[in-house]
Motif scaffolding. Structure first.
Motif, mmCIF file in Angstrom:
data_model
loop_
_atom_site.group_PDB
_atom_site.id
_atom_site.type_symbol
_atom_site.label_atom_id
_atom_site.label_comp_id
_atom_site.label_asym_id
_atom_site.label_seq_id
_atom_site.Cartn_x
_atom_site.Cartn_y
_atom_site.Cartn_z
ATOM 1 N N CYS A 142 0.812 -1.230 0.000
ATOM 2 C CA CYS A 142 0.000 0.000 0.000
ATOM 3 C C CYS A 142 0.843 1.276 0.000
ATOM 4 O O CYS A 142 0.297 2.371 -0.098
ATOM 5 C CB CYS A 142 -0.967 0.005 1.188
ATOM 6 N N CYS A 197 1.490 -4.858 7.959
ATOM 7 C CA CYS A 197 1.357 -3.423 7.682
ATOM 8 C C CYS A 197 0.247 -2.829 8.548
ATOM 9 O O CYS A 197 -0.867 -3.340 8.561
ATOM 10 C CB CYS A 197 1.049 -3.205 6.206
ATOM 11 N N CYS A 221 -2.653 -1.563 5.676
ATOM 12 C CA CYS A 221 -3.413 -2.487 4.803
ATOM 13 C C CYS A 221 -3.433 -3.915 5.331
ATOM 14 O O CYS A 221 -4.029 -4.783 4.720
ATOM 15 C CB CYS A 221 -2.881 -2.435 3.376
HETATM 16 ZN ZN LIG Z 1 0.384 -1.696 3.594
#
Ligand SMILES: [Zn+2]
Length: 382
Positions: A354, A365, A368
């Protein structure tokens, strides 16, 4: 007016009232006329939607919208008003309970979230979705062993191994190093590419001065971990501070220098045994700089530049090294130092999925939720 039109109109009223609440100089207030109207709109809507599949979907989506906006109280009201409707189809009740569990999880009310998921399960909600929610819930509340167990049920090995590592780190902090080591060994069996498990094993060996073992683990880890993220092993080792000298173990400066030398030699031996790789070459130079070997660090950085001439991080270190060899006016030197210092603070890691930039590495992450998507920022434009 069709049922769906009434629902949409009700949803508009509800969202409109809430906006008015937020914008009011008094701020949101459960007792304000706006909030009371919103509550009656929720109740009215729940009467309309009862047992109409399309309407239930929209109604639940409205609750999700509130959750997304962080208005957990209103989201909970929406689910609750549906759940208490007499004669509601059990499958809708199960859906509403499931979403209620997610609301409570988001709001950090873990016991209520668990209770809602239990009820949803009893009414036939999708067991896999519930297991996934339970995995997130346990992970959020720091119950890493339980989170790993839920991910094992889902068959998602990267996450299972990750939470085994988090649990092992907790055990290690409590002085249960042997149990932690055994669990880390198990984690790499569950998922051989578990970079965090290799890194934790490596760091534990380095911290206790077991350099032969650290070298073996580093070689194995560099082989097993996907090439795009194996630099994380070296990042983990780089973050490790030299251990404080124990009483009677000589003076602090020499034991720190010894630690730096051993760490650097371990890394260089492992990296040199592999095909040339830009990031491994760059990290090798950082370890050389840590033990004061500027000349050799310059050679390693120059080799990195051959592999990728626009790699900003290697250029930055080379610039910093060459600055020391120049006769610069004090003003020019201070200007250059200013820029080098600021460039070193650039967020070096970026999510490959992302594009989120972070100062520190991550396994999942934060934006995302992709697993193992951290990459080193190759260009300042990334
Ligand atoms: Zn991400």
């Amino acid at each position: 007016m069709t049922l769906l039109d009434r629902l949409k109109a009700g949803a508009r009223t509800l969202l409109g009232h809430r906006r008015a609440d937020i914008l009011s100089p008094m701020g949101p207030d459960a007792e304000s006329p706006g909030a009371r109207d919103a509550l009656s709109a929720i109740q009215e809507l729940s009467r309309v939607v009862r047992n109409d599949p399309d309407a239930v979907e929209i109604y639940l989506a409205l609750g999700n919208l509130y959750r997304l906006r962080g208005d957990i109280e209103r989201a909970v009201q929406i689910r609750s008003s549906l759940i208490v409707r007499p004669g509601l189809d059990p499958q809708f009740k199960a859906r509403a309970l499931f979403e209620l569990g997610r609301d409570y999880r988001r709001g950090g009310v873990m016991d209520r979230a668990l209770a809602a998921f239990d009820e949803a399960r009893a009414l036939g909600a999708d067991p896999e979705q519930i297991t996934f929610e339970l995995a997130l819930l346990h992970a959020d509340s720091g119950a890493f062993e339980e989170a790993a167990a839920q991910y094992a049920r889902l068959g998602y090995r990267p996450a299972q191994a990750h939470y085994m590592v988090r649990h092992a780190e907790d055990l290690d902090r409590c002085g249960r190093a042997d149990e932690a080591k055994a669990l880390l060994t198990k984690a790499v069996k569950v998922y051989p590419g578990a970079v965090e498990a290799w890194r934790a094993r490596l760091v534990m060996a380095a911290r206790t001065g077991e350099w032969r073992r650290a070298g073996k683990l580093l070689r194995e880890g560099l082989e097993r971990v996907p090439a795009s993220i194996r630099f994380l092993l070296l990042e983990g080792l780089l973050e490790l501070e030299a251990p404080a000298p124990r009483n009677g173990a000589g003076n602090g400066a020499s034991s720190t220098a010894d630690f730096e030398e051993q760490r650097c030699a371990t890394v260089l031996a492992a990296v040199e045994a592999l095909e040339p790789d830009l990031l491994l070459q760059y990290y090798g130079a950082l370890f050389l700089l840590r033990c004061g070997n500027r000349e050799e660090a310059g050679n390693w950085l120059a080799k990195a530049m051959v592999l990728r001439p626009d790699f900003w991080a290697a250029r930055l270190e080379l610039l910093s090294l060459s600055m020391e060899q120049q006769h610069l006016s004090p003003v020019f030197r201070s200007q250059l130092e200013y820029f080098i210092e600021h460039a070193r603070k650039v967020k070096r890691f970026v999510c490959g999925a992302c594009g989120l930039r972070r100062e520190h590495t991550f396994s999942v992450c934060p934006r995302c939720r992709s697993w193992h998507s951290a990459t080193f920022r190759m260009s300042l434009q990334d």
